[in-house]
Design an enzyme around this catalytic site. Sequence first.
Site, PDB file in Angstrom:
ATOM      1  N   SER A   1      -3.844   8.926   6.155  1.00 31.28           N
ATOM      2  CA  SER A   1      -4.203   7.554   5.779  1.00 31.28           C
ATOM      3  C   SER A   1      -5.654   7.386   5.346  1.00 31.28           C
ATOM      4  O   SER A   1      -5.966   6.513   4.545  1.00 31.28           O
ATOM      5  CB  SER A   1      -3.891   6.608   6.940  1.00 31.28           C
ATOM      6  OG  SER A   1      -4.479   7.083   8.131  1.00 31.28           O
TER       7      SER A   1
ATOM      8  N   GLU B   1     -10.691 -11.037   9.964  1.00 28.16           N
ATOM      9  CA  GLU B   1     -11.323 -10.577  11.186  1.00 28.16           C
ATOM     10  C   GLU B   1     -11.343  -9.058  11.129  1.00 28.16           C
ATOM     11  O   GLU B   1     -10.582  -8.441  10.399  1.00 28.16           O
ATOM     12  CB  GLU B   1     -10.542 -11.037  12.419  1.00 28.16           C
ATOM     13  CG  GLU B   1      -9.278 -10.233  12.708  1.00 28.16           C
ATOM     14  CD  GLU B   1      -8.118 -10.598  11.804  1.00 28.16           C
ATOM     15  OE1 GLU B   1      -8.166 -11.689  11.191  1.00 28.16           O
ATOM     16  OE2 GLU B   1      -7.184  -9.789  11.679  1.00 28.16           O
TER      17      GLU B   1
ATOM     18  N   LYS C   1      -6.206   1.258   3.080  1.00 26.91           N
ATOM     19  CA  LYS C   1      -6.430  -0.185   3.201  1.00 26.91           C
ATOM     20  C   LYS C   1      -6.677  -0.861   1.855  1.00 26.91           C
ATOM     21  O   LYS C   1      -6.394  -2.045   1.678  1.00 26.91           O
ATOM     22  CB  LYS C   1      -7.602  -0.458   4.129  1.00 26.91           C
ATOM     23  CG  LYS C   1      -7.272  -0.248   5.589  1.00 26.91           C
ATOM     24  CD  LYS C   1      -8.363  -0.778   6.490  1.00 26.91           C
ATOM     25  CE  LYS C   1      -7.922  -0.837   7.934  1.00 26.91           C
ATOM     26  NZ  LYS C   1      -7.728   0.511   8.535  1.00 26.91           N
TER      27      LYS C   1
HETATM   28  C1  LIG Z   1      -6.862   0.909   9.615  1.00 28.14           C
HETATM   29  C2  LIG Z   1      -6.428   2.302   9.575  1.00 28.14           C
HETATM   30  C3  LIG Z   1      -5.217   2.734  10.154  1.00 28.14           C
HETATM   31  C4  LIG Z   1      -4.310   1.843  10.958  1.00 28.14           C
HETATM   32  O1  LIG Z   1      -3.677   0.842  10.263  1.00 28.14           O
HETATM   33  P1  LIG Z   1      -2.125   0.859   9.886  1.00 28.14           P
HETATM   34  O2  LIG Z   1      -1.874  -0.542   9.489  1.00 28.14           O
HETATM   35  O3  LIG Z   1      -1.355   1.277  11.082  1.00 28.14           O
HETATM   36  O4  LIG Z   1      -1.966   1.817   8.772  1.00 28.14           O
HETATM   37  C5  LIG Z   1      -4.834   4.060   9.999  1.00 28.14           C
HETATM   38  N1  LIG Z   1      -5.628   4.939   9.348  1.00 28.14           N
HETATM   39  C6  LIG Z   1      -6.802   4.579   8.798  1.00 28.14           C
HETATM   40  C7  LIG Z   1      -7.614   5.604   8.095  1.00 28.14           C
HETATM   41  C8  LIG Z   1      -7.246   3.249   8.892  1.00 28.14           C
HETATM   42  O5  LIG Z   1      -8.424   2.916   8.344  1.00 28.14           O
END
Ligand SMILES: *Cc1c(COP(=O)(O)O)cnc(C)c1O
Length: 419
Positions: free
Chosen positions: A392, A122, A100
Site C-alpha cells: 500500500s 481529520e 491514499k
Molecule cells: C493509511 C494507510 C493504510 C491503512 O488504510 P486502509 O484504508 O486500510 O488502506 C495502509 N497502508 C498505508 C501505506 C497507509 O498510508
Amino acid sequence: MKNIKNIFIKTKYDSDNLGHFGKLGGRYAPEMLIPALEELETAFNKAKKDPEFQKELMDLYENYDGRPTPLYYAKNLTKKLGGARIFIKNEGLNHTGAHKMNHSLGQALLAKRMGKKRLIAETGAGQHGLATATVAAKFGFDCTIFMGKVDYERQRPNVFWMEQLGAEVVQVLHGTQRLKDAVTATLQDWIANVDNTYYLLGSVLGPHPYPSMVRDFQTIVGLEVKQQLKENYNINQPDYIIACVGGGSNAIGIFHPFLDDKKVKLIGVEAGGKGVKKIGDHASRLQKNPKIGVVEGYKSYFIQDQDGQIQDTHSISAGLDYSGIGPQHGLLFQKNRVEYHYATDKEVIKAFKILAKQEGIIPALESSHAVAEAVKTAPKLSKNKVIVVNLSGRGEKDIFIVAKALKDKKWQSFLKTQI
Ligand SMILES: *Cc1c(COP(=O)(O)O)cnc(C)c1O
C-alpha cells in the site's frame, strides 16, 4: 491504463441502495448532516454515469499520480521463501507515497463538481491529512485539517508538510486529544459549514455513501493487477491476494474486482501489535470475539468493552492503529469470502527487513503486515501458485519508528546533533 475505462463495477457483495452491507454499514449520522450526505450521494451517482468524470479522473491518475503502478515479480523474495511466486503491486509509487492518493483525487474531483470551496479532514498520524492537503493545493481548495493535540505534537514532520502545502492544521484540545476527538471536531465543522465544505474521508468508513465511494476510487488497483498479470506475465488469475487492513481501503481496492471469482483466495491482514489476546495491545477487530457496534456514522466491527465503549488500540504502524473496520470487510468476514489474519509488530519488522534486503523495496510498516503474511504463506505453497501482495505504501515516512525499533545507535546520535 489505456484500456481500463470503467472503475465502477458491481459484485454480489455490494451494499443495497441505503448503504447496507448485509446488516452492517448504513447511515447513522446526526440529522443535520443527512441533507449533506444525500447531496453527496446524488452527486456521486451522477458522476459515475458521466464519462467525462472518469476521463478526468483517469487523466489525474496517470499524469498527476503516476498510475499505473508497477506489478513486479519479486524473484529474489520468491527464491528465498522457496514456494509460491510473489508479485508486488507497488502502490508506494503513487504520488505522496501511498494508495491514499487514489481516493483523495476521486473525492477532490467530486468536490469540485459539487461547487465546494473547502476541504476538511481529520488525521491521526498525519498521512490522510497530508493526502488531503495535497489535493487541496492541486485543486485550489481552502483546507482545514483537525488533529488531536497529542498527535499534533508527535507528528511534526507531517504537520510541517501540511502547512507547507497551504493547509491550516487545527489542534483539537478536548477529550483524549486523539483521533476520535479530531473526528468529532471535523463533524462539527462540517455541520457549521456544510454549504461550501466537502468532508474528505480517508478510508472505506463512515456513513453511506463513503464506504462504497472510497472503494470505487480504489478499484483501479485491482483492475490494473488483473490486466498486468495477463499482459505482462500471461497469468489469468492469482491464487492469493494479500493486503493489510486498517479501515480497509487499499485491501478492498485490490479485492473488489476479484470478489466474485471464488478461486482467488483473499487475505486481509490486521495489526496484531504486541499480540491479540489483550485489549489495548493490538488493532485486530476480527480475531478475538469480534463485536458489532455503531460508531462514527456506520455499523461494523469495533474493538470495544462490554458497554460498547471504544477501546484503545496499538500497532507499530500508524495507519492500521484504528478500532473500526469498513462495513464491507465486516460482510466479507461474515460470508467467509475474505480471511482475516494478523501480523504482530515483531513479524512486521522482520518482513520489512526481508523485503528491503531482498528486493530493494522499503515498504511502509502498514504494508509490511501484508508482506509478513506472504512470508508465512508462500513457503507452504507449490511453485506454480501465484501470490499478489498489495504494497500500500513506501516506508520512508517510517524512518523514526523503524530506527527506534532497530535500536539504531547512529540514528540516536544523529537526532542529538539536530537539537
Ligand atoms: C493509511 C494507510 C493504510 C491503512 O488504510 P486502509 O484504508 O486500510 O488502506 C495502509 N497502508 C498505508 C501505506 C497507509 O498510508
